[in-house]
Design an enzyme around this catalytic site. Sequence first.
Site, PDB file in Angstrom:
ATOM      1  N   ILE A   7      36.362  68.031  17.334  1.00  0.00           N
ATOM      2  CA  ILE A   7      35.802  66.996  16.491  1.00  0.00           C
ATOM      3  C   ILE A   7      34.510  66.952  16.041  1.00  0.00           C
ATOM      4  CG2 ILE A   7      35.961  64.574  16.269  1.00  0.00           C
ATOM      5  CD1 ILE A   7      38.109  64.454  18.361  1.00  0.00           C
ATOM      6  N   ASN A   9      31.955  65.102  15.170  1.00  0.00           N
ATOM      7  CA  ASN A   9      31.176  64.073  15.770  1.00  0.00           C
ATOM      8  C   ASN A   9      30.589  64.357  17.375  1.00  0.00           C
ATOM      9  OD1 ASN A   9      31.268  63.212  13.149  1.00  0.00           O
ATOM     10  ND2 ASN A   9      32.077  61.018  13.834  1.00  0.00           N
ATOM     11  N   CYS A  10      31.352  65.110  17.917  1.00  0.00           N
ATOM     12  CA  CYS A  10      31.299  65.387  19.411  1.00  0.00           C
ATOM     13  C   CYS A  10      30.006  66.113  19.433  1.00  0.00           C
ATOM     14  CB  CYS A  10      32.507  66.206  19.850  1.00  0.00           C
ATOM     15  SG  CYS A  10      32.346  66.879  21.785  1.00  0.00           S
ATOM     16  N   ASP A  11      29.045  65.848  20.549  1.00  0.00           N
ATOM     17  CA  ASP A  11      27.721  66.359  20.856  1.00  0.00           C
ATOM     18  C   ASP A  11      28.008  67.890  21.453  1.00  0.00           C
ATOM     19  OD1 ASP A  11      26.518  64.307  20.037  1.00  0.00           O
ATOM     20  OD2 ASP A  11      26.044  63.259  22.116  1.00  0.00           O
TER      21      ASP A  11
END
Length: 114
Positions: A7, A9-11
């Site tokens: 995904i 937006n995942c860091d």
Amino acid sequence: MITLYGIKNCDTIKKTKKWLEAHDLPYEFHDYRVDGLDPQWLQKVIEANGWETVLNKRGTTYRQLSDEQKADIDAAKALTLLSEQPAMIKRPILQKDDATVIGFNESTLKEVFC
């Protein structure tokens, strides 16, 4: 070509992208939310790696499940939960040919892809 699943937006996905770019490793990014989730692909990943490895129990989405949803998880139930809530899939998943790496571990990434 490496396929990076996750995904955007995942860091950890961002960290993995930077690592791949720093090592000049070309990759294609597959975002579950944008590109969808193939249930057959997910089933193969679970069969090859075990549902316990693929299901991220530390994430917010998992923690928000009811006790009933968390009870008696097996491969079939995990497949259903992960299909309904792809944010619960451990990230990243990287695949190239027959190699699959789940989670960010720099030494494993080097060993498999460099």
